[in-house]
Enzyme design. Structure first.
Site, PDB file in Angstrom:
ATOM      1  CE  LYS A  76     -19.504 -46.975  41.421  1.00 54.47           C
ATOM      2  NZ  LYS A  76     -19.244 -47.652  40.137  1.00 54.47           N
TER       3      LYS A  76
ATOM      4  CG  ASP B  57     -18.802 -45.025  37.706  1.00 49.42           C
ATOM      5  OD1 ASP B  57     -18.077 -44.278  37.025  1.00 49.42           O
ATOM      6  OD2 ASP B  57     -18.353 -45.951  38.414  1.00 49.42           O
TER       7      ASP B  57
ATOM      8  CE  LYS C 178     -14.666 -45.225  36.274  1.00 52.58           C
ATOM      9  NZ  LYS C 178     -15.747 -46.165  36.605  1.00 52.58           N
TER      10      LYS C 178
ATOM     11  CG  ASP D 112     -16.223 -40.814  21.690  1.00 55.89           C
ATOM     12  OD1 ASP D 112     -15.709 -40.317  20.671  1.00 55.89           O
ATOM     13  OD2 ASP D 112     -16.775 -41.926  21.704  1.00 55.89           O
TER      14      ASP D 112
ATOM     15  CB  THR E 275      -6.617 -47.803  40.768  1.00 54.98           C
ATOM     16  OG1 THR E 275      -7.988 -47.483  40.717  1.00 54.98           O
ATOM     17  CG2 THR E 275      -6.061 -47.478  42.115  1.00 54.98           C
TER      18      THR E 275
ATOM     19  NE  ARG F 285     -15.666 -55.681  45.066  1.00 54.27           N
ATOM     20  CZ  ARG F 285     -14.513 -55.733  44.408  1.00 54.27           C
ATOM     21  NH1 ARG F 285     -14.088 -56.871  43.894  1.00 54.27           N
ATOM     22  NH2 ARG F 285     -13.767 -54.650  44.258  1.00 54.27           N
TER      23      ARG F 285
END
Ligand code: C5P
Length: 241
Positions: A35, A62, A64, A67, A127, A219
């Site tokens: 990604k 990625d 997102k 607009d 989130t 991570r």
């Protein structure tokens, strides 16, 4: 069990191309998907997508998009032309924006003569915006907003949504088993391992059992002493589910 085996997507959240390419070299032949998010894309541009694809990876771009529909149309076309195998928009951009994104993906696929359509996902509620006090939710429960946006995303013709493992089962029940769930926030249970800034974490096996089709892991793999071994461990846990 989902019909197609759940797949691992490793998030390359790095500031520079060389760091990302170094990590990709360690994961070659192990993780099928990488990604590229805002941090790396803004630093390196679409060239990094082409370089990762040249190494044999499938790439999730990625970014997102959110607009006016015409701008999203152009952004989706550019992302597909950069070689993205998966891309995403914000579901809160509305039905028109989502439909235009699907049409732009399909047009770019036809123009390029691609045999496989890049998967198009929508982010429902970030989130970081899950607090019911946040004005964008207008006092609504995040869970009901997520389901409503997932249904609208399906109606617009997208392939699936980004969601937590906790939401995947309800989304599958509401939108059908073919509507794809892509889940970040994956952590291996280990009291000495950090959860970082993730709030709603799930193990790989629990996310797969809940119905997630793609697990996004950053991570826990990229900061592990042995990233290849960590990726193998997560794949083994996914297969056990
Ligand atoms: O390092 P970690 O495994 O937490 O990385 C998760 C990846 O998934 C990051 O690239 C992050 O931007 C993305 N993501 C997330 N939570 C969301 C949506 C996306 O962590 N709700």
């Amino acid at each position: 069990m989902p019909e197609r085996a759940p797949q691992l997507v490793v998030a390359l959240d790095f500031q520079t191309g060389p760091e990302a390419l170094d990590m990709a070299a360690k994961l070659k032949g192990i993780a099928p998907w990488l990604k590229v998010g805002l941090e790396l894309f803004v630093a390196e541009g679409p060239g990094i997508v082409r370089q990762l694809k040249a190494l044999g990876f499938l790439v999730f771009v990625d970014l997102k998009f959110l607009d006016i529909p015409n701008t999203v149309r152009g952004a989706v076309r550019s992302a597909v032309k950069s070689g993205a195998d998966m891309l995403n928009i914000h579901a809160i951009g509305g039905l028109d924006m989502a439909r235009v994104a699907v049409a732009a993906r399909n047009e770019a696929v036809a123009e390029m003569g691609l045999t496989t359509k890049p998967l198009l996902f929508a982010v429902t509620v970030l989130t970081s915006m899950m607090d019911p006090g946040i004005p964008v939710l207008h006092g609504r429960e995040p869970a009901s907003m997520v389901l409503e946006l997932a249904s609208a995303t399906r109606a617009a013709g997208l392939d699936g949504v980004v969601c937590s493992g906790q939401e995947a089962a309800r989304i599958k029940a509401a939108c059908g088993p073919d509507f794809l769930c892509l889940t970040p926030g994956i952590r291996i249970p280990n009291p000495s391992a950090p959860q970082d800034d993730q709030r709603r974490v799930m193990t790989p096996e629990a996310a797969v059992a809940a119905g997630s089709d793609f697990l996004v892991v950053g991570r826990p793999i990229t900061r592990a002493p042995d990233p290849a071994q960590s990726a193998r461990d997560i794949l083994r846990r996914m297969a056990q589910a």
